[in-house]
Every structure is written in C-alpha cells, then in structure tokens.
Scaffold this active site. Structure first.
Site: not given
Ligand SMILES: C[S@@+](CC[C@H](N)C(=O)[O-])C[C@H]1O[C@@H](n2cnc3c(N)ncnc32)[C@H](O)[C@@H]1O
Length: 222
Positions: A57, A109, A132, A136, A202
């Site tokens: 995940e 990352d 995310d 934009k 969440k």
């Molecule tokens: C919008 S949140 C969604 C969190 C969770 N999956 C949920 O549905 O509640 C996106 C998550 O992806 C993580 N994230 C974004 N880019 C990432 C990357 N390149 N490597 C690891 N985590 C990343 C962010 O830190 C954030 O916790």
C-alpha cells in the site's frame, strides 16, 4: 545493469506534523521491529520470516486500511510506504495493538522505494487509496499516477497481480483511466472480485463529507 529511472514526481509536501508521545515511543521501540531499511533490496522471506503473496500500500496515511486488510488476511504479507512520520508512528502502534506480524513499513518516498528496494515481479497487489489529487492544472505533474510511475508498477507486479486505485476526484479518476489504458500490460479488473476488499479510509470519509463521488479502479497485470 544501469536502469533508467523515471523523472522524480514531487507528489507530497514534506510536513513533519506533530508526534504524540506514544507515536514518538513507537518510532523508537517498534520501528526496529517493523521498519524496513530503504538502503537495502527487500528480501521478503527475511523481512517476514515466511514466503507469502506480497501486498503493497502506497501512501497509507494513518494506516487504518493497511491494518484492517492485514487483520482480515493474516495469510498474506503487507508492506506500507508513507512519507508522513506521525502516520507511520500511528501505524506502528496499531500493529502492536492488533499483534499483527504480517506488516512491514517504509518511511520514505514510494518512488525511491520502488526503484531501489522492490524486486521486479515481486508484488501480488499494489493499493493506492486516495492519492493526493493535486487539483490545480499547474500541479497535475505532481500526481503520482504518471506514465513512468505506472510502468514501474507494471514491472514490480507479478503476472496476474492487481493494481487497485481509489479516488474521490473525478478528474483524477479520468486521468488514471487514460494513463493506464495507454500502458501496455494492464487490463481492467472487476473491483467486486477483490479480496481483501478496500476498507473505508480517512480520506474517503473526508471526500464523502464534501459530497465527492468515490471511484475505485482495478487492473490485472497481464
Ligand atoms: C490524501 S492522503 C490519503 C491517505 C490514505 N490513503 C487515506 O485514504 O486516508 C495521501 C497520502 O499519500 C502520502 N504520499 C504522497 N506521496 C507519497 C510518496 N511519494 N511516497 C509515500 N507516500 C506518499 C501522503 O503523505 C499522504 O499521507
């Protein structure tokens, strides 16, 4: 052999956030047990002490979906990757609270980890829940789902492996569908047939509060 790595996607903003004392303690005492070293190639048998299908995940946030899925399928091995350290601390506490021995974690990352640590054809499933959306237009280049990233996921999945992505942003759903349709090696898969199923996360709850439609997309690596 020299590999041509895809261009860097800056898909997140580094924010340390606040650790609770319990999360801080988890990072100190539980990380040595469940944390994975981003400087080494993953050896699943060494990491888990057993060989089982491996589910990854990416961006697990506070880890609730990872814990729920790993609790439902203790016969599978799960790996989570998340950059947000308090989220990792929270996940470690939940792993301990549920006495789970089938989750291991990277705090880094995901692009780096996939490139450097995850062997090709080693993953049974990749889950990406509510990445995310970078609403934009000028930020669309920061979306994780890009052709080179999808190509890397295709390399890491075993034949018949599954890629499952969920989003609450219709424009991102379209972008994901188009990007994957243009990537050889994936065919659409019926979401209802996925096991384990996706828990509500969440960010799903947040999207639904805002009235956003939820889209789940699944693909078979063929
Ligand atoms: C919008 S949140 C969604 C969190 C969770 N999956 C949920 O549905 O509640 C996106 C998550 O992806 C993580 N994230 C974004 N880019 C990432 C990357 N390149 N490597 C690891 N985590 C990343 C962010 O830190 C954030 O916790």
């Amino acid at each position: 052999m020299k590999r041509n790595f895809p261009p860097r996607i800056r898909s997140f903003v580094r924010r340390e956030g606040r650790f609770t004392p319990a999360q801080q303690r988890a990072m100190e005492t539980l990380w040595p047990i469940y944390g994975l070293n981003p400087g080494e190639i993953l050896q699943p048998e060494k990491a888990f002490g057993r060989r089982k299908p491996l589910i990854l995940e990416i961006g697990f946030g506070n880890g609730e979906s990872l814990v729920e899925m790993a609790s439902a399928r203790t016969d599978l091995n799960f790996i989570g990757i998340e950059v947000h350290r308090p989220g990792v601390g929270r996940l470690l506490l939940e792993i301990e609270a549920h006495a789970l021995n089938n989750i291991r974690v990277y705090c880094a990352d995901a692009t780096d980890i996939l490139e450097r640590c995850i062997p090709d054809t080693s993953l049974h499933r990749v889950n990406l829940f509510f990445p995310d959306p970078w609403h934009k237009k000028r930020h669309h280049k920061r979306r994780l789902i890009q052709p080179a990233f999808v190509k890397m996921l295709a390399d890491k999945l075993e034949s018949d492996g599954i890629l499952h992505i969920a989003t609450d942003w219709p424009d991102y759903a379209r972008h994901i569908q188009e990007t994957i349709a243009n990537q050889p090696g994936f065919s659409p898969f019926e979401v209802a047939k996925l096991d384990p199923t996706r828990p509500v996360t969440k960010y799903q709850r947040r999207g639904q509060r805002l009235g956003h439609p939820i889209t789940d997309l699944a693909y078979l690596r063929c």
